[in-house]
Enzyme design. Structure first.
Site, PDB file in Angstrom:
ATOM      1  N   ARG A 244       0.853  -1.188   0.000  1.00  0.00           N
ATOM      2  CA  ARG A 244       0.000   0.000   0.000  1.00  0.00           C
ATOM      3  C   ARG A 244       0.895   1.246   0.000  1.00  0.00           C
ATOM      4  O   ARG A 244       2.064   1.183   0.389  1.00  0.00           O
ATOM      5  CB  ARG A 244      -0.919   0.014   1.220  1.00  0.00           C
ATOM      6  CG  ARG A 244      -1.813  -1.223   1.339  1.00  0.00           C
ATOM      7  CD  ARG A 244      -2.647  -1.168   2.608  1.00  0.00           C
ATOM      8  NE  ARG A 244      -3.531  -2.314   2.753  1.00  0.00           N
ATOM      9  CZ  ARG A 244      -3.216  -3.447   3.381  1.00  0.00           C
ATOM     10  NH1 ARG A 244      -2.012  -3.560   3.948  1.00  0.00           N
ATOM     11  NH2 ARG A 244      -4.068  -4.442   3.468  1.00  0.00           N
ATOM     12  N   LYS A 268      -1.504  -2.130   8.050  1.00  0.00           N
ATOM     13  CA  LYS A 268      -2.673  -1.612   8.745  1.00  0.00           C
ATOM     14  C   LYS A 268      -2.811  -2.271  10.110  1.00  0.00           C
ATOM     15  O   LYS A 268      -2.432  -3.419  10.311  1.00  0.00           O
ATOM     16  CB  LYS A 268      -3.925  -1.881   7.905  1.00  0.00           C
ATOM     17  CG  LYS A 268      -3.917  -1.184   6.561  1.00  0.00           C
ATOM     18  CD  LYS A 268      -5.046  -1.644   5.680  1.00  0.00           C
ATOM     19  CE  LYS A 268      -6.403  -1.285   6.245  1.00  0.00           C
ATOM     20  NZ  LYS A 268      -7.491  -1.642   5.319  1.00  0.00           N
ATOM     21  N   HIS A 337      -3.185   2.203  -5.291  1.00  0.00           N
ATOM     22  CA  HIS A 337      -3.840   0.924  -4.983  1.00  0.00           C
ATOM     23  C   HIS A 337      -4.097   0.107  -6.244  1.00  0.00           C
ATOM     24  O   HIS A 337      -4.255  -1.113  -6.174  1.00  0.00           O
ATOM     25  CB  HIS A 337      -5.155   1.178  -4.246  1.00  0.00           C
ATOM     26  CG  HIS A 337      -5.507   0.097  -3.273  1.00  0.00           C
ATOM     27  ND1 HIS A 337      -4.855  -0.058  -2.064  1.00  0.00           N
ATOM     28  CD2 HIS A 337      -6.413  -0.907  -3.338  1.00  0.00           C
ATOM     29  CE1 HIS A 337      -5.360  -1.090  -1.430  1.00  0.00           C
ATOM     30  NE2 HIS A 337      -6.307  -1.625  -2.177  1.00  0.00           N
ATOM     31  N   ARG A 340      -1.522  -2.407  -6.613  1.00  0.00           N
ATOM     32  CA  ARG A 340      -1.746  -3.568  -5.733  1.00  0.00           C
ATOM     33  C   ARG A 340      -2.683  -4.566  -6.411  1.00  0.00           C
ATOM     34  O   ARG A 340      -2.445  -5.774  -6.374  1.00  0.00           O
ATOM     35  CB  ARG A 340      -2.332  -3.072  -4.414  1.00  0.00           C
ATOM     36  CG  ARG A 340      -2.566  -4.153  -3.353  1.00  0.00           C
ATOM     37  CD  ARG A 340      -2.976  -3.477  -2.052  1.00  0.00           C
ATOM     38  NE  ARG A 340      -3.451  -4.403  -1.043  1.00  0.00           N
ATOM     39  CZ  ARG A 340      -2.675  -5.047  -0.188  1.00  0.00           C
ATOM     40  NH1 ARG A 340      -1.371  -4.882  -0.235  1.00  0.00           N
ATOM     41  NH2 ARG A 340      -3.186  -5.868   0.721  1.00  0.00           N
ATOM     42  N   HIS A 363      -3.893 -10.200   3.505  1.00  0.00           N
ATOM     43  CA  HIS A 363      -5.302 -10.036   3.815  1.00  0.00           C
ATOM     44  C   HIS A 363      -5.652 -10.808   5.093  1.00  0.00           C
ATOM     45  O   HIS A 363      -5.209 -11.941   5.271  1.00  0.00           O
ATOM     46  CB  HIS A 363      -6.176 -10.545   2.664  1.00  0.00           C
ATOM     47  CG  HIS A 363      -6.169  -9.637   1.479  1.00  0.00           C
ATOM     48  ND1 HIS A 363      -6.491 -10.057   0.203  1.00  0.00           N
ATOM     49  CD2 HIS A 363      -5.880  -8.308   1.361  1.00  0.00           C
ATOM     50  CE1 HIS A 363      -6.403  -9.041  -0.638  1.00  0.00           C
ATOM     51  NE2 HIS A 363      -6.031  -7.978   0.043  1.00  0.00           N
ATOM     52  N   TYR A 372     -10.639 -11.493  -6.480  1.00  0.00           N
ATOM     53  CA  TYR A 372      -9.743 -11.737  -7.608  1.00  0.00           C
ATOM     54  C   TYR A 372     -10.112 -13.004  -8.370  1.00  0.00           C
ATOM     55  O   TYR A 372      -9.597 -13.238  -9.473  1.00  0.00           O
ATOM     56  CB  TYR A 372      -8.298 -11.812  -7.116  1.00  0.00           C
ATOM     57  CG  TYR A 372      -7.819 -10.497  -6.555  1.00  0.00           C
ATOM     58  CD1 TYR A 372      -7.552  -9.423  -7.398  1.00  0.00           C
ATOM     59  CD2 TYR A 372      -7.660 -10.310  -5.195  1.00  0.00           C
ATOM     60  CE1 TYR A 372      -7.138  -8.197  -6.892  1.00  0.00           C
ATOM     61  CE2 TYR A 372      -7.238  -9.094  -4.674  1.00  0.00           C
ATOM     62  CZ  TYR A 372      -6.985  -8.046  -5.524  1.00  0.00           C
ATOM     63  OH  TYR A 372      -6.593  -6.840  -5.020  1.00  0.00           O
TER      64      TYR A 372
END
Length: 392
Positions: A244, A268, A337, A340, A363, A372
């Site tokens: 990110r 994050k 993003h 990504r 994730h 995806y």
């Protein structure tokens, strides 16, 4: 201000300013010093109001350069560091709303353990709710009489005004109402009265770049220039590792283990993850560190500004690097993003499983990676049923 001029010159040199730019800052300091003497003020009187008054005088005198308070940031920072000028802490009005928000801020940071960025966002999102309440009750919040209908009305109005932020506003409002109930300010758990925002997950497709567009994006960086080497290293990190923008901005020199070939990513939720450092990514970073990163950089982050003061790039600056590269490559504005998404799509087309992609992108939930699956058209073709009819 004469006693501080020699030290200020040394500070400007340390920050990496060129002799020409440093001379301009010293000239501005001299002009400010003369104005202070004319007004009968000491250096310690340099408050924000005094600075604004000085620039009003400077603009009225016809100066075309250094016309705003931003030009004095290096000098004010130096004087504040010496203790000559007090640090400017914005005064917070002692209103019922601000006092309550202060307690709410402490609750989020201490009791909930949230990151400072999340705390600041929550406080910013719930402030309109409290201000509106204070306006209706003439500055007396009177939260004891707050009803579920008033909460729902606020949410509906905000969803119409700010549809893209509606979900986040609802989350912040529920957090505030939970805090008020725990504190005993309200006697009903009104957090359950906050209506949910309609949302549909996995409805869109990740907007990945084509392979040729990625090549053009990387090729747009001029590797003969320090800025080009920096931008190429940033773009390579974003695409090859799927980082990110904030993670690239926060990458520090101490986060790279060159012997093990690993980097530590600060993601994050204050999560720290170790990822393998591919050789091509490492080569781009080394090229920037050796022949691009300013020696006068005073931050331990890998990527710093191209102009003095050489401090760390922000998340917004990393996004700007990608957007500028997209325009140079003729692709248009590209957000960080999107690289990504491009990394995940490239891994999928290369035979990677959804589980492997989820691990690479770090994730937390498998459902986040499931989107995806929709871009793997060849795998989905076997699942599609024939269209009914003789023509099909």
């Amino acid at each position: 201000m004469a006693p501080y001029v020699d030290g200020y010159r040394v500070e400007l040199e340390r920050l990496g300013y060129t002799p020409l730019t440093a001379a301009a800052h010293v000239r501005l300091m001299a002009h400010l010093s003369r104005w202070l003497a004319w007004e009968g003020l000491q250096t310690s009187a340099l408050t924000p109001a005094t600075v604004d008054a000085y620039f009003v005088h400077r603009r009225a005198a016809g100066y075309v350069n250094e016309r705003t308070a931003r030009a004095l940031q290096p000098l004010m920072g130096y004087l504040q560091h010496l203790g000559v000028v007090p640090e400017c802490v914005p005064a917070v009005a002692a209103t019922p709303v601000e006092r309550l928000l202060g307690r709410y801020r402490d609750y989020l940071a201490t009791e909930r353990g949230l990151a400072q960025a999340t705390v600041a966002l929550n406080v910013r999102l719930v402030r309109p709710f409290l201000l509106e309440r204070a306006k209706k009750t003439e500055d007396d919040l009177d939260l004891e009489s707050l009803t579920a209908g008033e909460v729902a009305t606020f949410v509906v109005v905000q969803c119409r005004r700010r549809p893209r932020s509606a979900q986040r506003i609802v989350t912040a409002l529920r957090s505030l109402l939970t805090f008020l109930y725990v504190e005993g300010v309200i006697d009903q758990p009104l957090a359950t009265a906050v209506p949910s925002v309609a949302g549909w997950t996995l409805t869109g497709l990740p907007k990945a770049l084509e392979a040729g567009q990625v090549v053009a994006l990387l090729a747009s960086c001029d590797q003969q220039r320090p800025t080009g080497r920096r931008d190429l290293a940033i773009l390579t990190l974003l695409f090859r590792l799927g980082l990110r923008a904030g993670e690239v901005a926060a990458l520090g020199l101490d986060d790279i283990d060159w012997r093990l070939g690993e980097i530590t990513v600060r993601g994050k939720g204050n999560h720290h993850d170790r990822l393998p450092l591919p050789a091509d990514v490492g080569e781009k970073i080394v090229a920037y560190l050796r022949s691009g990163r300013p020696a006068a950089a005073h931050d331990r982050t890998v990527f710093v500004r191209a102009q003095a003061p050489y401090c760390a790039l922000t998340t917004g600056a990393v996004t700007t690097v990608v957007a500028c590269a997209g325009r140079r490559a003729g692709i248009g504005v590209v957000h960080a993003h999107r690289l990504r998404h491009s990394a995940a799509t490239a891994m999928l087309r290369g035979g990677g499983s959804l589980s492997e992609i989820g691990q690479a992108l770090r994730h937390v939930r498998p459902l986040t990676t499931a989107i995806y699956a929709k871009v793997d058209t060849e795998a989905l073709r076997a699942l599609a049923r024939p269209w009914p009819g003789e023509v099909a």
